[in-house]
Write a protein that holds these residues in place. Structure first.
Motif, PDB file in Angstrom:
ATOM      1  N   GLY A 196       0.800  -1.216   0.000  1.00 27.38           N
ATOM      2  CA  GLY A 196       0.000   0.000   0.000  1.00 27.38           C
ATOM      3  C   GLY A 196       0.833   1.266   0.000  1.00 27.38           C
ATOM      4  N   GLY A 197       1.981   1.219  -0.644  1.00 31.97           N
ATOM      5  CA  GLY A 197       2.834   2.392  -0.739  1.00 31.97           C
ATOM      6  C   GLY A 197       3.752   2.599   0.449  1.00 31.97           C
ATOM      7  N   ARG A 198       3.692   1.714   1.438  1.00 31.83           N
ATOM      8  CA  ARG A 198       4.549   1.818   2.608  1.00 31.83           C
ATOM      9  C   ARG A 198       5.615   0.722   2.591  1.00 31.83           C
ATOM     10  NH1 ARG A 198       2.723   4.974   6.667  1.00 31.83           N
ATOM     11  NH2 ARG A 198       3.856   3.735   8.216  1.00 31.83           N
ATOM     12  N   VAL A 199       6.737   0.997   3.259  1.00 30.79           N
ATOM     13  CA  VAL A 199       7.847   0.047   3.298  1.00 30.79           C
ATOM     14  C   VAL A 199       8.141  -0.318   4.752  1.00 30.79           C
ATOM     15  CG1 VAL A 199      10.263  -0.387   2.718  1.00 30.79           C
ATOM     16  CG2 VAL A 199       8.861   1.060   1.227  1.00 30.79           C
ATOM     17  N   ALA A 200       8.176  -1.606   5.027  1.00 29.15           N
ATOM     18  CA  ALA A 200       8.571  -2.117   6.348  1.00 29.15           C
ATOM     19  C   ALA A 200       9.766  -3.044   6.154  1.00 29.15           C
ATOM     20  CB  ALA A 200       7.417  -2.858   7.010  1.00 29.15           C
ATOM     21  N   MET A 201      10.665  -3.039   7.142  1.00 35.11           N
ATOM     22  CA  MET A 201      11.856  -3.879   7.055  1.00 35.11           C
ATOM     23  C   MET A 201      12.136  -4.545   8.403  1.00 35.11           C
ATOM     24  SD  MET A 201      14.515  -1.590   4.767  1.00 35.11           S
ATOM     25  CE  MET A 201      15.733  -2.919   4.773  1.00 35.11           C
ATOM     26  N   ARG A 202      12.786  -5.667   8.343  1.00 36.10           N
ATOM     27  CA  ARG A 202      13.256  -6.366   9.538  1.00 36.10           C
ATOM     28  C   ARG A 202      14.366  -7.322   9.134  1.00 36.10           C
ATOM     29  NH1 ARG A 202      11.547 -11.593   9.432  1.00 36.10           N
ATOM     30  NH2 ARG A 202       9.565 -12.118   8.414  1.00 36.10           N
ATOM     31  N   ARG A 203      14.994  -7.911  10.119  1.00 40.51           N
ATOM     32  CA  ARG A 203      16.044  -8.880   9.833  1.00 40.51           C
ATOM     33  C   ARG A 203      15.441 -10.259   9.561  1.00 40.51           C
ATOM     34  NH1 ARG A 203      21.021  -6.821  10.775  1.00 40.51           N
ATOM     35  NH2 ARG A 203      21.220  -5.100  12.258  1.00 40.51           N
ATOM     36  N   LEU A 204      16.110 -11.033   8.722  1.00 44.92           N
ATOM     37  CA  LEU A 204      15.732 -12.415   8.492  1.00 44.92           C
ATOM     38  C   LEU A 204      15.973 -13.203   9.775  1.00 44.92           C
ATOM     39  CD1 LEU A 204      15.007 -14.285   5.923  1.00 44.92           C
ATOM     40  CD2 LEU A 204      17.405 -14.991   6.075  1.00 44.92           C
ATOM     41  N   THR A 205      15.050 -14.065  10.144  1.00 41.77           N
ATOM     42  CA  THR A 205      15.198 -14.837  11.376  1.00 41.77           C
ATOM     43  C   THR A 205      15.926 -16.160  11.120  1.00 41.77           C
ATOM     44  OG1 THR A 205      13.132 -16.104  11.181  1.00 41.77           O
ATOM     45  CG2 THR A 205      12.988 -13.887  12.153  1.00 41.77           C
ATOM     46  N   GLY A 206      16.376 -16.770  12.203  1.00 49.82           N
ATOM     47  CA  GLY A 206      17.043 -18.061  12.085  1.00 49.82           C
ATOM     48  C   GLY A 206      16.122 -19.135  11.541  1.00 49.82           C
ATOM     49  N   ARG A 207      14.864 -19.136  11.975  1.00 47.00           N
ATOM     50  CA  ARG A 207      13.918 -20.134  11.472  1.00 47.00           C
ATOM     51  C   ARG A 207      13.661 -19.940   9.991  1.00 47.00           C
ATOM     52  NH1 ARG A 207      13.396 -24.856  12.537  1.00 47.00           N
ATOM     53  NH2 ARG A 207      13.261 -24.372  14.774  1.00 47.00           N
ATOM     54  N   GLU A 208      13.556 -18.690   9.558  1.00 48.81           N
ATOM     55  CA  GLU A 208      13.366 -18.435   8.126  1.00 48.81           C
ATOM     56  C   GLU A 208      14.575 -18.906   7.327  1.00 48.81           C
ATOM     57  OE1 GLU A 208      10.477 -14.502   8.707  1.00 48.81           O
ATOM     58  OE2 GLU A 208      12.656 -14.275   8.499  1.00 48.81           O
ATOM     59  N   ALA A 209      15.764 -18.699   7.874  1.00 48.51           N
ATOM     60  CA  ALA A 209      16.972 -19.181   7.203  1.00 48.51           C
ATOM     61  C   ALA A 209      16.943 -20.700   7.075  1.00 48.51           C
ATOM     62  CB  ALA A 209      18.213 -18.728   7.970  1.00 48.51           C
ATOM     63  N   ALA A 210      16.495 -21.377   8.125  1.00 52.90           N
ATOM     64  CA  ALA A 210      16.404 -22.835   8.076  1.00 52.90           C
ATOM     65  C   ALA A 210      15.416 -23.286   6.996  1.00 52.90           C
ATOM     66  CB  ALA A 210      15.990 -23.382   9.443  1.00 52.90           C
ATOM     67  N   ARG A 211      14.296 -22.608   6.910  1.00 53.78           N
ATOM     68  CA  ARG A 211      13.323 -22.942   5.869  1.00 53.78           C
ATOM     69  C   ARG A 211      13.908 -22.710   4.482  1.00 53.78           C
ATOM     70  NH1 ARG A 211       8.180 -19.788   8.701  1.00 53.78           N
ATOM     71  NH2 ARG A 211       7.841 -21.287  10.412  1.00 53.78           N
ATOM     72  N   LEU A 212      14.716 -21.678   4.349  1.00 54.80           N
ATOM     73  CA  LEU A 212      15.360 -21.399   3.057  1.00 54.80           C
ATOM     74  C   LEU A 212      16.396 -22.456   2.687  1.00 54.80           C
ATOM     75  CD1 LEU A 212      15.813 -17.534   3.336  1.00 54.80           C
ATOM     76  CD2 LEU A 212      14.358 -18.733   1.692  1.00 54.80           C
ATOM     77  N   MET A 213      16.801 -23.268   3.664  1.00 49.69           N
ATOM     78  CA  MET A 213      17.721 -24.382   3.401  1.00 49.69           C
ATOM     79  C   MET A 213      16.981 -25.705   3.253  1.00 49.69           C
ATOM     80  SD  MET A 213      20.629 -22.955   3.157  1.00 49.69           S
ATOM     81  CE  MET A 213      21.780 -24.325   3.235  1.00 49.69           C
ATOM     82  N   GLY A 214      15.649 -25.657   3.298  1.00 48.76           N
ATOM     83  CA  GLY A 214      14.861 -26.871   3.130  1.00 48.76           C
ATOM     84  C   GLY A 214      14.702 -27.680   4.397  1.00 48.76           C
ATOM     85  N   VAL A 215      14.894 -27.041   5.559  1.00 50.11           N
ATOM     86  CA  VAL A 215      14.793 -27.719   6.850  1.00 50.11           C
ATOM     87  C   VAL A 215      13.408 -27.470   7.441  1.00 50.11           C
ATOM     88  CG1 VAL A 215      15.719 -27.833   9.193  1.00 50.11           C
ATOM     89  CG2 VAL A 215      17.261 -27.489   7.251  1.00 50.11           C
ATOM     90  N   ASP A 216      12.749 -28.520   7.912  1.00 52.18           N
ATOM     91  CA  ASP A 216      11.406 -28.323   8.464  1.00 52.18           C
ATOM     92  C   ASP A 216      11.491 -27.765   9.880  1.00 52.18           C
ATOM     93  OD1 ASP A 216      11.608 -30.440  10.388  1.00 52.18           O
ATOM     94  OD2 ASP A 216      11.003 -31.893   8.862  1.00 52.18           O
ATOM     95  N   ASP A 217      10.351 -27.340  10.400  1.00 56.50           N
ATOM     96  CA  ASP A 217      10.324 -26.625  11.669  1.00 56.50           C
ATOM     97  C   ASP A 217      10.563 -27.518  12.882  1.00 56.50           C
ATOM     98  OD1 ASP A 217       9.879 -24.388  10.199  1.00 56.50           O
ATOM     99  OD2 ASP A 217       7.839 -24.011  10.900  1.00 56.50           O
ATOM    100  N   ALA A 218      10.647 -28.823  12.686  1.00 55.39           N
ATOM    101  CA  ALA A 218      10.972 -29.720  13.793  1.00 55.39           C
ATOM    102  C   ALA A 218      12.461 -29.676  14.129  1.00 55.39           C
ATOM    103  CB  ALA A 218      10.551 -31.147  13.458  1.00 55.39           C
ATOM    104  N   TYR A 219      13.248 -29.136  13.229  1.00 55.47           N
ATOM    105  CA  TYR A 219      14.694 -29.057  13.450  1.00 55.47           C
ATOM    106  C   TYR A 219      14.978 -28.103  14.607  1.00 55.47           C
ATOM    107  CZ  TYR A 219      19.677 -28.721  12.336  1.00 55.47           C
ATOM    108  OH  TYR A 219      21.053 -28.764  12.401  1.00 55.47           O
ATOM    109  N   ARG A 220      15.846 -28.521  15.509  1.00 55.65           N
ATOM    110  CA  ARG A 220      16.165 -27.730  16.694  1.00 55.65           C
ATOM    111  C   ARG A 220      17.310 -26.761  16.403  1.00 55.65           C
ATOM    112  NH1 ARG A 220      16.087 -32.545  21.310  1.00 55.65           N
ATOM    113  NH2 ARG A 220      13.883 -33.159  21.002  1.00 55.65           N
TER     114      ARG A 220
END
Length: 386
Positions: A321-345
């Motif tokens: 909607g014309g606005r910009v929000a930013m944040r850091r990538l989280t560790g869990r998101e990084a794990a998902r980007l490596m193909g690791v499911d959320d059960a991984y500790r």
């Protein structure tokens, strides 16, 4: 002394693998194939935090927390069918200060190779050896590092080949990596000539620079390309992760180059919701080094790296909607980007989790290699593989 693979036993059952420079054990996850592929019987890593993560997720697997140079053949159980080495990449990565395989970390490959030679002396060397590293290995040391690795394997009587594979074919992360695959005593699926998408122009150029002895033992391994990816960056994000304040976001946006700012303004003007990734880079302009914020909105995150790999932590950018929000990538998101499911500790620390994933190998890529290349070779079904 040539490396002599031991005879393959338990045909039709799960094969065994050893994972060196194991990190959190992601290669083993890909090799396992839901219990019908490879069973990891030994892992090794020198890093204490990675060793803790490995034990937390693979408590049944024996782990040697030590320098690979200190691992001895008597610590390796049986005759493994495959040995995997994701040797440290910082010294050959294009994002770091490239010192080549002679540098301390990447020189660890030769510690791994010494162990393979030790297994050979006992008739227990693996039929398949895999080295995973950054694509920069192709040109590190003016190509001499790649030639040295391939030459050592070829001299040992292995047929050697390599594939350049981008995890972005499976996952919403641009992550090209080099996989050197050596086989002896088994036949893997191969092509008569190199072909896309896994035999890139830079891989072909590196092959052309190899000594004739290495070329004589070369194979262009055949691996089927996956179906078109249907996952994008937005699909792996944690919905409740907090964003920066408006002031923090605007401070970061001041680092945009004119080109990237123009792209962002176009997206804002569209009113659409778009999710992208951003990262800080040091660029040189008029002889001066400038810190720039660079964005991408192609559905992919940039390659996950660690601070020692020469890159900063990634940001998530949400334009709506014309606005910009930013944040850091989280560790869990990084794990998902490596193909690791959320059960991984994951480690409790975000920085430790990001480092663990930034140094890892993408699980679906290993899965594809296991299904399309390793298992057909070990099962004697290379011709039947797609």
């Amino acid at each position: 002394m040539p490396i002599r693979p031991a005879p393959i036993a338990h045909a039709g059952a799960a094969f065994t693998a050893c994972e060196f420079f194991a990190g959190g054990g992601l290669a083993g996850l890909g090799l396992n194939l839901d219990g019908v592929g490879f069973r990891t019987v030994l892992a090794n890593d020198i890093d204490a935090a990675k060793a803790r993560a490995f034990r937390a997720n693979h408590p049944e697997t024996s782990l040697i927390h030590a320098d690979v140079w200190a691992v001895t053949p008597d610590q390796v159980p049986g005759a493994p069918d495959l040995c995997w080495a994701s040797s440290p990449c910082q010294d050959v990565s294009l994002a770091g200060a490239r010192g080549g395989l002679k540098a301390q970390r990447s020189g660890a490959f030769w510690g791994f190779w010494k162990l393979m030679q030790g297994l050979d002396a006992e008739g227990r060397a693996p039929p398949i050896i895999v080295l995973e590293n950054v694509v920069g290995l192709l040109t590190s040391g003016e190509g001499q590092d790649f030639a040295a690795v391939c030459g050592a394997m070829a001299e040992a009587g292995y047929t050697v080949g390599a594939l350049e594979i981008d995890a972005g074919l499976w996952l919403p992360q641009s992550r090209p990596r080099l996989f050197i695959v050596a086989m002896r005593g088994v036949e893997g699926p191969r092509l008569p000539t190199p072909a896309q998408p896994f035999h890139s122009s830079r891989l072909i150029a590196a092959w052309e620079r190899l000594p004739e002895a290495a070329k004589a033992n070369w194979a262009w391994w055949r691996l089927a390309a996956p179906p078109r990816r249907n996952l994008d960056l937005a699909a792996v994000l944690e919905a409740e992760a907090p964003c920066f304040s408006e002031a923090e976001t605007q401070t970061l946006l001041t680092m945009l180059s004119p080109l990237h700012r123009a792209r962002l303004e176009t997206l804002k003007a569209s009113g659409e919701r778009r999710v992208g990734a951003a990262f800080r880079r040091v660029r040189t302009k008029d002889g001066k080094k400038l810190q720039r914020l660079e964005m991408r909105f192609d559905g992919l995150a940039g390659c996950l790296r660690t601070p020692s790999g020469g890159s900063s932590r990634q940001y998530v950018v949400i334009v709506d909607g014309g606005r910009v929000a930013m944040r850091r990538l989280t560790g869990r998101e990084a794990a998902r980007l490596m193909g690791v499911d959320d059960a991984y500790r994951l480690p409790a620390s975000e920085s430790a989790a990001l480092k663990l994933m930034g140094d890892a190998v993408a699980v679906p890529v290993v899965d594809a290699l296991a299904r399309g290349l390793f298992l057909p070779a070990l099962s004697g079904q290379a011709e039947a593989a797609a």
